[in-house]
Design a protein around this motif. Structure first.
Motif, short mmCIF file in Angstrom:
data_model
loop_
_atom_site.label_atom_id
_atom_site.label_comp_id
_atom_site.label_asym_id
_atom_site.label_seq_id
_atom_site.Cartn_x
_atom_site.Cartn_y
_atom_site.Cartn_z
N ALA A 31 0.84 -1.20 0.00
CA ALA A 31 0.00 0.00 0.00
C ALA A 31 0.88 1.25 0.00
CB ALA A 31 -0.93 -0.02 1.20
N TRP A 32 1.99 1.21 0.71
CA TRP A 32 2.93 2.33 0.75
C TRP A 32 3.46 2.63 -0.65
CZ3 TRP A 32 4.29 6.37 3.39
CH2 TRP A 32 5.53 6.98 3.19
N ASP A 33 3.88 1.58 -1.38
CA ASP A 33 4.38 1.77 -2.74
C ASP A 33 3.30 2.34 -3.64
OD1 ASP A 33 6.87 0.71 -2.05
OD2 ASP A 33 6.34 -1.32 -2.70
N ALA A 34 2.09 1.82 -3.51
CA ALA A 34 0.98 2.32 -4.33
C ALA A 34 0.70 3.78 -4.01
CB ALA A 34 -0.27 1.47 -4.09
N ALA A 35 0.74 4.14 -2.73
CA ALA A 35 0.49 5.53 -2.33
C ALA A 35 1.56 6.45 -2.90
CB ALA A 35 0.45 5.64 -0.81
N ALA A 90 -9.77 0.94 -3.41
CA ALA A 90 -10.13 0.44 -4.74
C ALA A 90 -9.09 -0.52 -5.29
CB ALA A 90 -10.32 1.61 -5.70
N ARG A 91 -7.86 -0.39 -4.86
CA ARG A 91 -6.79 -1.29 -5.32
C ARG A 91 -6.75 -2.59 -4.51
NH1 ARG A 91 -1.68 1.93 -7.63
NH2 ARG A 91 -2.86 3.33 -8.98
N GLY A 92 -7.64 -2.71 -3.55
CA GLY A 92 -7.77 -3.99 -2.86
C GLY A 92 -7.00 -4.11 -1.56
N PHE A 93 -6.49 -3.02 -1.04
CA PHE A 93 -5.78 -3.09 0.23
C PHE A 93 -6.78 -3.13 1.39
CE2 PHE A 93 -2.72 -1.04 -2.65
CZ PHE A 93 -1.69 -1.98 -2.56
N THR A 94 -6.40 -3.81 2.46
CA THR A 94 -7.30 -3.94 3.61
C THR A 94 -7.40 -2.60 4.34
OG1 THR A 94 -5.55 -4.54 5.17
CG2 THR A 94 -6.60 -6.35 3.94
N ASP A 95 -8.41 -2.50 5.20
CA ASP A 95 -8.60 -1.28 6.00
C ASP A 95 -7.38 -1.02 6.87
OD1 ASP A 95 -11.08 -0.86 4.87
OD2 ASP A 95 -12.18 -1.77 6.54
N ASP A 96 -6.79 -2.07 7.44
CA ASP A 96 -5.59 -1.90 8.28
C ASP A 96 -4.41 -1.39 7.47
OD1 ASP A 96 -6.97 -2.73 10.51
OD2 ASP A 96 -6.20 -4.79 10.45
N GLU A 97 -4.23 -1.94 6.26
CA GLU A 97 -3.13 -1.48 5.39
C GLU A 97 -3.32 -0.02 5.00
OE1 GLU A 97 -1.74 -5.30 2.78
OE2 GLU A 97 -3.79 -4.57 2.47
N VAL A 98 -4.54 0.33 4.68
CA VAL A 98 -4.84 1.71 4.27
C VAL A 98 -4.61 2.65 5.44
CG1 VAL A 98 -6.67 3.27 3.51
CG2 VAL A 98 -6.42 1.03 2.43
N ALA A 99 -5.10 2.28 6.63
CA ALA A 99 -4.95 3.14 7.81
C ALA A 99 -3.48 3.32 8.17
CB ALA A 99 -5.70 2.55 8.99
N SER A 100 -2.70 2.25 8.13
CA SER A 100 -1.28 2.39 8.49
C SER A 100 -0.53 3.19 7.43
CB SER A 100 -0.63 1.02 8.70
OG SER A 100 -0.55 0.30 7.50
N THR A 101 -0.92 3.04 6.17
CA THR A 101 -0.28 3.82 5.10
C THR A 101 -0.61 5.30 5.25
OG1 THR A 101 -0.31 1.94 3.60
CG2 THR A 101 -0.10 4.12 2.61
N LEU A 102 -1.87 5.61 5.53
CA LEU A 102 -2.24 7.02 5.74
C LEU A 102 -1.52 7.61 6.94
CD1 LEU A 102 -6.07 6.92 4.93
CD2 LEU A 102 -4.25 7.93 3.55
N ALA A 103 -1.37 6.84 8.01
CA ALA A 103 -0.64 7.32 9.19
C ALA A 103 0.82 7.59 8.83
CB ALA A 103 -0.73 6.30 10.32
N ARG A 104 1.41 6.70 8.03
CA ARG A 104 2.80 6.89 7.62
C ARG A 104 2.94 8.11 6.70
NH1 ARG A 104 6.30 2.13 4.70
NH2 ARG A 104 8.31 3.21 4.71
N LEU A 105 1.97 8.30 5.80
CA LEU A 105 1.99 9.49 4.94
C LEU A 105 1.88 10.77 5.77
CD1 LEU A 105 -0.35 8.26 2.07
CD2 LEU A 105 2.10 8.73 1.87
N ASP A 106 1.05 10.74 6.81
CA ASP A 106 0.95 11.88 7.73
C ASP A 106 2.27 12.13 8.44
OD1 ASP A 106 -1.71 12.45 7.16
OD2 ASP A 106 -2.48 11.19 8.80
N GLU A 107 2.88 11.04 8.92
CA GLU A 107 4.15 11.14 9.65
C GLU A 107 5.23 11.79 8.78
OE1 GLU A 107 7.50 7.99 11.24
OE2 GLU A 107 5.40 7.36 11.22
#
Length: 172
Positions: A18-22, A42-59
């Motif tokens: 998810a990080w690479d996709a983001a 939409a790319r099929g990542f789980t809610d947990d993957e999306v949430a952790s990726t968004l948190a990392r993007l925020d960080e």
């Protein structure tokens, strides 16, 4: 995989994270937080993957709705001749909070907005001075120009004054 079947998580190592996709999405253009969320889901990542990726993007400060909204308004206003109403609709569609939208739209200089609308209307006016001496043709030109500016999202007061000025200038 059929459309009716749920997508499997991509965390199994079978595809990009998810990080690479983001990061690829951000490489194309800036995104709002909701846009990024929706695209990753939409790319099929789980809610947990999306949430952790968004948190990392925020960080890493790679996603910021305020900066996104300001850049969107600056770019779309200057290069696509969009008015305030259209920009408001676009930002709301992208999930940007109303207070951030208002703040970003406040950066538009009313005189610059009027100049862009004038240039657009002048470009779209297809009648010459002789044709515009006919009141029926003037009315037709007014309707067409007002419609064009309205579709671009300009406020009614700007539309009315700009169209009158463009037609008067062409007649002069």
């Amino acid at each position: 995989m059929g459309e009716d079947q749920p997508r499997e998580s991509r965390s199994t190592g079978s595809g990009p994270s998810a990080w690479d996709a983001a990061l690829r999405l951000l490489g194309a253009r800036a995104r709002s937080r909701r846009e990024m969320h929706d695209r990753l889901v939409a790319r099929g990542f789980t809610d947990d993957e999306v949430a952790s990726t968004l948190a990392r993007l925020d960080e890493w400060k790679l996603i910021d709705d305020t900066a996104f909204a300001h850049e969107w308004v600056r770019s779309r206003h200057a290069h696509s001749a969009r008015g305030r109403h259209a920009l408001r609709r676009e930002l709301r569609t992208k999930g940007v909070a109303d207070d951030i939208v208002v703040e970003a739209l406040d950066t538009i200089d009313p005189e610059a907005e009027r100049e862009i609308a004038y240039a657009l209307a002048d470009k779209k006016l297809r009648f010459d001075a002789d044709e515009l001496s006919d009141p029926a043709i003037r009315t037709k030109a007014f309707r067409r120009l007002a419609g064009a500016l309205g579709r671009r999202g300009y406020p009614p007061d700007v539309i009315t004054s700009v169209v009158k000025d463009v037609i008067a200038a062409r007649r002069a």
